[in-house]
Design a protein around this motif. Structure first.
Motif, PDB file in Angstrom:
ATOM      1  N   PHE A 166       0.839  -1.195   0.000  1.00 49.42           N
ATOM      2  CA  PHE A 166       0.000   0.000   0.000  1.00 49.42           C
ATOM      3  C   PHE A 166       0.874   1.244   0.000  1.00 49.42           C
ATOM      4  N   ASN A 167       0.247   2.376  -0.293  1.00 51.54           N
ATOM      5  CA  ASN A 167       0.982   3.636  -0.406  1.00 51.54           C
ATOM      6  C   ASN A 167       0.721   4.563   0.777  1.00 51.54           C
ATOM      7  N   VAL A 168       1.772   5.261   1.168  1.00 50.86           N
ATOM      8  CA  VAL A 168       1.697   6.280   2.214  1.00 50.86           C
ATOM      9  C   VAL A 168       2.169   7.606   1.627  1.00 50.86           C
ATOM     10  N   ALA A 169       1.355   8.652   1.774  1.00 50.41           N
ATOM     11  CA  ALA A 169       1.724   9.983   1.295  1.00 50.41           C
ATOM     12  C   ALA A 169       2.334  10.780   2.440  1.00 50.41           C
ATOM     13  N   VAL A 170       3.532  11.290   2.244  1.00 51.20           N
ATOM     14  CA  VAL A 170       4.222  12.066   3.263  1.00 51.20           C
ATOM     15  C   VAL A 170       4.277  13.526   2.827  1.00 51.20           C
ATOM     16  N   ALA A 171       3.727  14.411   3.666  1.00 46.94           N
ATOM     17  CA  ALA A 171       3.781  15.848   3.396  1.00 46.94           C
ATOM     18  C   ALA A 171       5.174  16.366   3.746  1.00 46.94           C
ATOM     19  N   THR A 172       5.800  17.077   2.804  1.00 42.09           N
ATOM     20  CA  THR A 172       7.152  17.564   3.050  1.00 42.09           C
ATOM     21  C   THR A 172       7.458  18.788   2.190  1.00 42.09           C
ATOM     22  N   LYS A 180       5.767  20.444   9.016  1.00 39.94           N
ATOM     23  CA  LYS A 180       5.211  20.677  10.347  1.00 39.94           C
ATOM     24  C   LYS A 180       3.878  21.422  10.318  1.00 39.94           C
ATOM     25  N   GLY A 181       3.594  22.098   9.221  1.00 41.14           N
ATOM     26  CA  GLY A 181       2.357  22.864   9.131  1.00 41.14           C
ATOM     27  C   GLY A 181       1.182  22.007   8.712  1.00 41.14           C
ATOM     28  N   ALA A 186       1.675  21.875   2.456  1.00 39.26           N
ATOM     29  CA  ALA A 186       2.966  21.275   2.124  1.00 39.26           C
ATOM     30  C   ALA A 186       3.275  21.498   0.650  1.00 39.26           C
ATOM     31  N   GLY A 187       4.543  21.650   0.338  1.00 42.00           N
ATOM     32  CA  GLY A 187       4.938  21.872  -1.049  1.00 42.00           C
ATOM     33  C   GLY A 187       4.898  20.608  -1.887  1.00 42.00           C
ATOM     34  N   TYR A 188       5.190  19.465  -1.237  1.00 42.88           N
ATOM     35  CA  TYR A 188       5.280  18.208  -1.972  1.00 42.88           C
ATOM     36  C   TYR A 188       4.682  17.063  -1.160  1.00 42.88           C
ATOM     37  N   PHE A 189       4.368  16.006  -1.874  1.00 32.87           N
ATOM     38  CA  PHE A 189       3.973  14.750  -1.245  1.00 32.87           C
ATOM     39  C   PHE A 189       4.884  13.657  -1.793  1.00 32.87           C
ATOM     40  N   LYS A 206       4.150  17.281  -6.682  1.00 35.31           N
ATOM     41  CA  LYS A 206       4.011  18.663  -6.250  1.00 35.31           C
ATOM     42  C   LYS A 206       2.567  18.926  -5.838  1.00 35.31           C
ATOM     43  N   ASN A 207       2.376  19.723  -4.805  1.00 34.97           N
ATOM     44  CA  ASN A 207       1.043  20.079  -4.325  1.00 34.97           C
ATOM     45  C   ASN A 207       0.574  21.353  -5.033  1.00 34.97           C
TER      46      ASN A 207
END
Length: 271
Positions: A166-172, A180-181, A186-189, A206-207
């Motif tokens: 499965f996939n996990v999206a990480v905000a970064t 942290k916001g 977030a600028g990217y996933f 890109k977000n």
């Protein structure tokens, strides 16, 4: 002595025991009027229960939903499920292989597919075809589902499969630390694919909604990562979090390096 069949109460108890604190949504295949799901919806008020059957009338009441659908049509239901189960209905399916494939797509990471049905050769008094353990295993063999438990009870078989890929999206923002916001800022996933006891970076996205402020923004942001049943972010608004949970999306809030957050998720899903 091996019992030839299992009382419905024992089967229902088995299902209940699989509904843990981390379960957000449950789907029953061949629910009929939904009497069992109604009981579950009262017993577990924080879990959303869905039942499908081609011969029922649609019902939507708080955490209890009935939909007039065939099992093969579950991709039409929005969101993810932590458990999909069928009790004495699997043999009715017109195309069980398609159902298993679609169930895999609708299960969240670590989710369970539970099939409880009559065994090949069972004398139920009804001229129907029932599948053997080997036949069901063959149907599942080419999928990403893994066996958790398979057991014969004379005239009945129990199958429990789990989704391990499965996939996990990480905000970064920087590709090293979890943003942290708020999730939508977030600028990217970074998309990580978990597979059993390992994970790897699959894709960077890109977000496009980072600087927008539209109504119900959470849905737009999630559309960028809607192939992910789990999200790792530093923060998310309460309304946005609730909207995603209603879709069966699991949210982990961490303010740490990405690798540290991913290892915590991995510890949860090791089996």
């Amino acid at each position: 002595m091996l019992r030839k069949s299992i009382p419905d109460m024992e089967i229902q108890t088995f299902i209940r025991e699989k509904i843990g604190e981390d379960v957000l949504r449950v789907l029953e295949i061949g629910s009929g009027s939904g009497y069992f799901l109604r009981e579950l919806s009262e017993e577990f008020p924080l879990v959303s229960f869905f039942g499908i059957d081609p011969f029922i009338t649609e019902v939507k009441k708080e955490n209890f939903h009935l939909l007039p659908l065939k099992a093969e049509d579950i991709p039409g239901i929005e969101g993810w499920f932590d458990m999909i189960f069928s009790i004495h209905s699997f043999h009715h399916l017109h195309n069980p292989e398609v159902f298993i494939k679609n169930a895999l797509e609708k299960l969240s990471g670590g989710g369970r597919l539970i099939i409880w049905d009559w065994n090949r050769g069972a004398d139920t008094g009804v001229p129907e075809y029932y599948y053997s353990i080997n036949e069901v295993r063959k149907m599942v063999k080419e999928t990403d589902l893994v066996e958790e438990r398979i057991e014969n009870f004379g005239d009945e078989n129990l199958f429990v499969f789990r989704k391990h890929r499965f996939n996990v999206a990480v905000a970064t923002d920087d590709g090293k630390t979890i943003f942290k916001g708020m999730f939508g800022r977030a600028g990217y996933f970074y998309i990580f694919q978990f597979n059993g006891n390992t994970y790897k970076l699959k894709e960077k996205r890109k977000n496009p909604y980072r600087d927008t402020f539209q109504h119900l923004k959470t849905y737009d942001v999630y559309s960028v990562v809607n192939d992910c049943s789990h999200i790792l972010t530093g923060n998310i608004g309460k309304k946005g979090e609730n909207r995603l949970k209603e879709l069966g999306v699991h949210i982990f809030k961490e303010k740490s390096p990405i690798e540290e957050g991913l290892r915590r998720i991995l510890d949860i899903f090791k089996y």
